[in-house]
Design a protein around this motif. Structure first.
Motif, PDB file in Angstrom:
ATOM      1  N   HIS A  49    -150.433 -10.305   0.880  1.00 58.90           N
ATOM      2  CA  HIS A  49    -149.494  -9.965   2.015  1.00 58.90           C
ATOM      3  C   HIS A  49    -149.547  -8.614   2.692  1.00 58.90           C
ATOM      4  O   HIS A  49    -149.903  -8.206   3.863  1.00 58.90           O
ATOM      5  N   HIS A  50    -149.432  -7.728   1.516  1.00 60.76           N
ATOM      6  CA  HIS A  50    -149.639  -6.509   1.847  1.00 60.76           C
ATOM      7  C   HIS A  50    -149.693  -5.304   0.511  1.00 60.76           C
ATOM      8  O   HIS A  50    -149.378  -5.849  -0.745  1.00 60.76           O
ATOM      9  N   PHE A  51    -150.164  -4.036   0.597  1.00 62.39           N
ATOM     10  CA  PHE A  51    -150.298  -3.342  -0.605  1.00 62.39           C
ATOM     11  C   PHE A  51    -149.138  -2.464  -0.406  1.00 62.39           C
ATOM     12  O   PHE A  51    -148.706  -1.731   0.673  1.00 62.39           O
ATOM     13  N   GLU A  52    -148.626  -1.680  -1.609  1.00 61.21           N
ATOM     14  CA  GLU A  52    -147.603  -0.896  -1.692  1.00 61.21           C
ATOM     15  C   GLU A  52    -148.120   0.256  -2.732  1.00 61.21           C
ATOM     16  O   GLU A  52    -148.303  -0.097  -3.772  1.00 61.21           O
ATOM     17  N   ALA A  53    -147.893   1.452  -2.339  1.00 60.39           N
ATOM     18  CA  ALA A  53    -148.223   2.664  -3.135  1.00 60.39           C
ATOM     19  C   ALA A  53    -147.213   2.799  -4.064  1.00 60.39           C
ATOM     20  O   ALA A  53    -145.913   2.786  -3.883  1.00 60.39           O
ATOM     21  N   GLN A  54    -147.388   2.931  -5.503  1.00 57.99           N
ATOM     22  CA  GLN A  54    -146.628   3.189  -6.443  1.00 57.99           C
ATOM     23  C   GLN A  54    -147.125   4.230  -7.342  1.00 57.99           C
ATOM     24  O   GLN A  54    -148.009   3.821  -8.362  1.00 57.99           O
ATOM     25  N   ASP A  55    -146.923   5.359  -7.323  1.00 59.31           N
ATOM     26  CA  ASP A  55    -147.211   6.602  -7.970  1.00 59.31           C
ATOM     27  C   ASP A  55    -148.696   6.363  -7.825  1.00 59.31           C
ATOM     28  O   ASP A  55    -149.424   6.454  -6.842  1.00 59.31           O
ATOM     29  N   ASP A  56    -149.491   6.307  -9.047  1.00 56.60           N
ATOM     30  CA  ASP A  56    -150.682   6.429  -9.354  1.00 56.60           C
ATOM     31  C   ASP A  56    -151.442   4.911  -8.977  1.00 56.60           C
ATOM     32  O   ASP A  56    -152.740   4.812  -9.213  1.00 56.60           O
ATOM     33  N   TYR A  57    -150.771   4.111  -8.671  1.00 57.05           N
ATOM     34  CA  TYR A  57    -151.055   2.704  -8.937  1.00 57.05           C
ATOM     35  C   TYR A  57    -150.869   2.004  -7.343  1.00 57.05           C
ATOM     36  O   TYR A  57    -150.084   2.579  -6.563  1.00 57.05           O
TER      37      TYR A  57
END
Length: 246
Positions: free
Chosen positions: A159-167
């Motif tokens: 559905h979508h990608f979400e930035a989470q720090d280094d991940y």
């Protein structure tokens, strides 16, 4: 020095073992015929060095490396040069283009031995390799790991990608997964027109968009078909308009 050989061709594995006889300091502790076995062997034995093929069944050598947070020194081997050689010259410890000579093999092993103990430098090189790969090769799937389980996600399931720090958090039909990678490298590899970066922290699959609503001046909220709401930046709105042509 502990080494693992990962190659789906038995002859290729036997050749590496034969050439390694000159290096008394290198011990082959495992050999694997695919990336799944290779990942398990790396987790079990924590080798200093791996010999890694690129094109293999199930998952590629690249995809296997993306699942390892602290990879060992890597010598790549490949029979395909359509994108690999340039990337390896820029970033990899070394590569071997099949068929390779014993002298070329020895050169690669000596270089790898010199790098043992420089894991931080090796990690940076492999991060660079991932980004170079993304710039040259369009992704058609994402390989993720949860515990001991490896899953292959088709891009149309995301559905979508979400930035989470280094991940990067991957929101998909199968659930949410975390993958150690940079948002920019991911964006470079996604097919143009199917995915749009709507915000510095969000890349959306346009096929999963339900509607777009104005929140306040120059600020929008994007609704996905599963009910999730995502913020849209001004530049992201511009990219959406370009792709969706509204």
């Amino acid at each position: 020095m502990k080494a693992v050989i990962i190659d789906d061709e038995n002859l290729a594995r036997e050749l590496i073992k034969a050439y390694l006889k000159k290096f008394d300091q290198v011990e082959v502790i495992a050999e694997c015929s695919d990336g799944f076995q290779g990942l398990k062997a790396i987790q079990q034995h924590n080798p200093d060095l791996i010999f890694l093929d690129i094109q293999m069944p199930k998952i590629t050598g690249f995809e296997m490396l993306e699942l390892i947070e602290n990879p060992p020194v890597v010598i790549f081997s490949t029979a395909f040069d359509q994108y690999a050689i340039k990337a390896f010259e820029l970033n990899a410890t070394d590569y071997l283009l099949k068929p390779y000579s014993e002298a070329r093999f020895e050169e690669a092993v000596k270089k790898a031995i010199a790098k043992i103990g420089q894991k931080e430098s090796n990690q940076k090189e492999l991060e660079g390799l991932k980004e170079t790969r993304s710039e040259q090769e369009s992704l058609d799937r994402i390989v993720v790991k949860t515990g001991n389980k490896i899953q292959i996600l088709a891009l149309n399931q995301v559905h979508h990608f979400e930035a989470q720090d280094d991940y990067v958090a991957i929101h998909s039909d199968q659930g949410k997964f975390l993958k150690l990678m940079r948002m920019k490298a991911l964006e470079n590899g996604l097919p143009t027109g199917d995915f749009v970066r709507i915000h510095r922290s969000h890349i959306v699959n346009v096929k999963h968009i339900e509607k777009l609503e104005l929140y306040e001046k120059d600020s929008y909220i994007l609704y996905l078909k599963n009910g999730q709401q995502l913020p849209v930046s001004r530049s992201g709105h511009g990219r959406l308009k370009e792709v969706l042509r509204y």
